[in-house]
Design an enzyme around this catalytic site. Sequence first.
Site, PDB file in Angstrom:
ATOM      1  N   ASP A 161       0.838  -1.200   0.000  1.00 30.85           N
ATOM      2  CA  ASP A 161       0.000   0.000   0.000  1.00 30.85           C
ATOM      3  C   ASP A 161       0.880   1.260   0.000  1.00 30.85           C
ATOM      4  O   ASP A 161       2.112   1.170   0.058  1.00 30.85           O
ATOM      5  CB  ASP A 161      -0.926  -0.040   1.224  1.00 30.85           C
ATOM      6  N   ASP A 222     -10.295   3.010  -3.552  1.00 29.84           N
ATOM      7  CA  ASP A 222     -10.875   1.755  -3.083  1.00 29.84           C
ATOM      8  C   ASP A 222     -12.329   1.605  -3.529  1.00 29.84           C
ATOM      9  O   ASP A 222     -13.114   2.554  -3.431  1.00 29.84           O
ATOM     10  CB  ASP A 222     -10.873   1.700  -1.549  1.00 29.84           C
TER      11      ASP A 222
END
Length: 435
Positions: A161, A222
């Site tokens: 990430d 997301d």
Amino acid sequence: MTYYQLSTLCFILIIINDGLYALNNGLALTPPMGWLAWQRFRCTIDCNTFPDECVSEQLFKTTADLLVSEGYAQVGYEYVIIDDCWLEPNRTVEGKLQADKKRFPNGIKALADYVHSKELKFGIYENVGSKTCEGYPGIEGHEEVDANTFAEWGVDYVKLDGCYIDEHRMDIGFPQFGKYLNKTGRPIVYSCCWPFYQEGKGMKVNYKLVAENCNLWRNYGDIQESYSSLMGVVDVFAAKQDYWAQFAGPGHWNDPDMLLIGNFALSYEQCKTQMALWAVLTAPLMMSNKLSTVRPEFKSILQNKEIINVNQDKLGIQGRRIYLDQGIDIWAKPIEPIDEEYYSYALAFVNRRTMGTPFVYEISLKNLGLTNPKGYIIMNLYTKDDTVKHILKPSSQIKVLTNPSGVVFLKANVVTKYHFTKFEYTMDNDTFLFK
Ligand SMILES: *[C@@H]1O[C@H](CO)[C@@H](O)[C@H](O)[C@H]1NC(C)=O
Ligand SMILES: *[C@@H]1O[C@H](CO)[C@@H](O)[C@H](O)[C@H]1NC(C)=O
């Protein structure tokens, strides 16, 4: 109404697809398939309230069991991947990462061994910056030791990430960790949330560098538990397709994020739409659901082998939205088989209309870019009924009946010499209805 010259586009794509940008680790030659915890389970660490939904050894073991016993593994879902919130807040005294001791009492190596014992693969999550997005230790300053730790544990897939780091430094941080993964000698699929953060800051992303260093990468925010979030992602992929699609190919994929199928928010029609579009986009197929509660109709969408085959097509060409017309979006992805210069195609007709009735859209094959003079054999990938007795010519008209927010997903195979003896041609004025 917009129309792109598909045949020209494909020609360009084939040249670019020739491994030019590929991360050369021999992995993810088709989009990776599996299960990733984040969308459904997030950072649930309260195992008292949510004993079978907290991020824990038990969740991943149960998931591995169900992937096999419910038939998902058999159709290709192979990676079981932990997301954030698996870590202890502190490293060991030797400076190594360690899993939360209550929720992963046997440690990550034992969990990876368990997943491997099911003939599945095991993935884990970390973050390129100093902390993970949820505030656990990140890899910054520990890159080599963390890559080695993952290899020792038997990790097959890393999602890295991009929180807690300046976006400009990602062009160094992501390739560096990839080098350390490579140095371990263990084959590890490398998934990078790198463009996502840079795009978010309005930076110009060096996709060539991304594709040379990562097997897949998140381009956009997301996905969330709603149809509007899903279609928001899809619309961004459509808007950027002329740039992004060229970077997809065997070993390197754009990633529109997880499948929502089998959870709370999407209807049956909407789930069919996501599965079809993820196949067209050559997207990684990562479920994020509670496998013990997925209803049979959703399971059959997730396990539709014909659709998985479109997604896993060896050419690895990312499909595109070719029409926006009367509230119907038409997507096309060139696939095998190829006859001379003519491709076969997967074609998704997505109904964006908000009126309550199904809608019939009519178009000729020629206008879809299907120009093979020998014709096509068309199969409806959800209903499985098809025109196998008929060969449709470029001049043939098809009618496609879609439900609101739903899809009709077709595969048009080019006719080869072999078919001539077995099938009959349609008349020029025949129209076939698909629904
Ligand atoms: C754990 O790490 C934090 C910083 O992240 C530090 O403040 C704390 O003292 C550490 N605790 C232990 C027990 O080492
Ligand atoms: C490491 O990189 C080299 C050069 O690209 C490649 O040939 C090799 O397969 C990679 N090894 C692993 C384990 O990823």
